[in-house]
Scaffold this active site. Structure first.
Site, mmCIF file in Angstrom:
data_model
loop_
_atom_site.group_PDB
_atom_site.id
_atom_site.type_symbol
_atom_site.label_atom_id
_atom_site.label_comp_id
_atom_site.label_asym_id
_atom_site.label_seq_id
_atom_site.Cartn_x
_atom_site.Cartn_y
_atom_site.Cartn_z
ATOM 1 N N CYS A 1 -4.035 0.521 -2.551
ATOM 2 C CA CYS A 1 -3.881 -0.716 -1.788
ATOM 3 C C CYS A 1 -2.769 -1.592 -2.373
ATOM 4 O O CYS A 1 -2.430 -1.494 -3.561
ATOM 5 C CB CYS A 1 -5.170 -1.528 -1.823
ATOM 6 S SG CYS A 1 -6.507 -0.879 -0.826
ATOM 7 N N CYS B 1 -9.931 -5.451 0.273
ATOM 8 C CA CYS B 1 -11.091 -4.549 0.277
ATOM 9 C C CYS B 1 -11.940 -4.808 -0.968
ATOM 10 O O CYS B 1 -11.515 -5.491 -1.922
ATOM 11 C CB CYS B 1 -10.639 -3.096 0.345
ATOM 12 S SG CYS B 1 -10.062 -2.420 -1.232
ATOM 13 N N CYS C 1 -10.423 -3.789 -4.385
ATOM 14 C CA CYS C 1 -9.378 -4.716 -4.855
ATOM 15 C C CYS C 1 -9.995 -6.016 -5.370
ATOM 16 O O CYS C 1 -9.529 -6.578 -6.361
ATOM 17 C CB CYS C 1 -8.366 -4.992 -3.746
ATOM 18 S SG CYS C 1 -7.321 -3.567 -3.417
ATOM 19 N N ASN D 1 0.842 -1.193 0.000
ATOM 20 C CA ASN D 1 0.000 0.000 0.000
ATOM 21 C C ASN D 1 0.878 1.245 0.000
ATOM 22 O O ASN D 1 1.955 1.285 0.616
ATOM 23 C CB ASN D 1 -1.021 0.010 1.146
ATOM 24 C CG ASN D 1 -0.453 -0.226 2.518
ATOM 25 O OD1 ASN D 1 0.585 -0.867 2.676
ATOM 26 N ND2 ASN D 1 -1.130 0.274 3.532
ATOM 27 N N GLU E 1 -2.828 -4.807 -3.113
ATOM 28 C CA GLU E 1 -3.278 -5.729 -4.169
ATOM 29 C C GLU E 1 -3.350 -5.013 -5.508
ATOM 30 O O GLU E 1 -2.935 -5.535 -6.542
ATOM 31 C CB GLU E 1 -4.665 -6.294 -3.833
ATOM 32 C CG GLU E 1 -4.735 -7.058 -2.524
ATOM 33 C CD GLU E 1 -5.067 -6.166 -1.333
ATOM 34 O OE1 GLU E 1 -4.570 -5.025 -1.259
ATOM 35 O OE2 GLU E 1 -5.808 -6.622 -0.462
ATOM 36 N N GLU F 1 0.260 5.196 0.607
ATOM 37 C CA GLU F 1 -0.714 6.209 1.034
ATOM 38 C C GLU F 1 -0.317 7.597 0.543
ATOM 39 O O GLU F 1 0.748 7.795 -0.052
ATOM 40 C CB GLU F 1 -0.866 6.149 2.554
ATOM 41 C CG GLU F 1 -1.448 4.811 3.001
ATOM 42 C CD GLU F 1 -1.775 4.745 4.480
ATOM 43 O OE1 GLU F 1 -1.337 5.624 5.253
ATOM 44 O OE2 GLU F 1 -2.474 3.789 4.859
HETATM 45 N N1 THU Z 1 -5.231 -1.714 2.440
HETATM 46 C C1 THU Z 1 -4.646 -2.493 1.481
HETATM 47 O O1 THU Z 1 -3.515 -2.245 1.054
HETATM 48 N N2 THU Z 1 -5.352 -3.544 1.002
HETATM 49 C C2 THU Z 1 -6.614 -3.855 1.381
HETATM 50 O O2 THU Z 1 -7.286 -4.654 0.727
HETATM 51 C C3 THU Z 1 -7.156 -3.260 2.606
HETATM 52 C C4 THU Z 1 -6.551 -1.948 2.969
HETATM 53 C C5 THU Z 1 -4.489 -0.547 2.923
HETATM 54 C C6 THU Z 1 -5.069 0.741 2.433
HETATM 55 C C7 THU Z 1 -4.584 1.717 3.478
HETATM 56 O O3 THU Z 1 -3.286 2.166 3.118
HETATM 57 C C8 THU Z 1 -4.478 0.875 4.737
HETATM 58 O O4 THU Z 1 -4.517 -0.475 4.325
HETATM 59 C C9 THU Z 1 -5.611 1.119 5.730
HETATM 60 O O5 THU Z 1 -6.846 1.016 5.120
#
Ligand code: THU
Length: 154
Positions: free
Chosen positions: A68, A105, A108, A57, A70, A59
């Site tokens: 994310c 999520c 994804c 991920n 994935e 941000e």
């Molecule tokens: N996150 C992911 O990388 N993948 C997911 O499927 C769930 C959430 C990350 C996004 C964000 O940077 C952090 O987790 C908190 O939501």
């Protein structure tokens, strides 16, 4: 292992492959950029040709601009010409401490859906090389919408 699902031959991802993918995801966890949520996620996507694309991920100070793990992996792979995938390993936790399974999520799940058969593609939620759960994408995203709905000729 190989099994038949309907008329198609499906390759089951082996425990050895999963072990390797978990190793790659663990390495990827070190590269996470998540200063806002501090929730670290890494993914390792196995292409049908055997190549692996990892993602973490990433941000952003403008929160919705983050991505994310994935989707990072899928976009890396597709932008390198890969479109056929067997499975994805996902792992994560607060500050990179992996204490529970980290499910993908909804966005994804939908992005993965674009490039696979939901009944065949495997989503592996890992805590370690030995501790993981395997789902089909269909289990995680039933009755899904995909590209074939836009390709109807009638
Ligand atoms: N996150 C992911 O990388 N993948 C997911 O499927 C769930 C959430 C990350 C996004 C964000 O940077 C952090 O987790 C908190 O939501």
């Amino acid at each position: 292992m190989e099994e038949r699902l309907g008329n198609r031959r499906t390759e089951r991802v082996s425990a050895v492959q999963i072990c390797e993918l978990v190793g790659r995801a663990k390495e990827q966890l070190r590269l996470v950029y998540a200063p806002y949520s501090r929730f670290h996620v890494a993914a390792a996507l196995l292409c049908k040709d055997g190549t692996v694309y990892t993602g973490c991920n990433v941000e952003n100070a403008s929160y919705p601009a983050g991505n994310c793990a994935e989707r990072t992996a899928v976009f890396k792979a597709v932008s390198e010409g890969k479109r056929e995938f067997s499975c994805i390993v996902i792992m994560g936790g607060s500050l990179g401490k992996v204490e529970s399974y980290c499910p993908p999520c909804g966005i994804c799940r939908q992005v993965l859906r674009e490039f696979c058969r939901p009944s065949e593609f495997q989503v592996i939620l890992a805590k370690s090389e030995e501790d993981y759960q395997v789902f089909s994408l269909e289990e995680l995203l039933p009755e899904s919408f995909g590209p074939e709905f836009l390709n109807e000729t009638s």
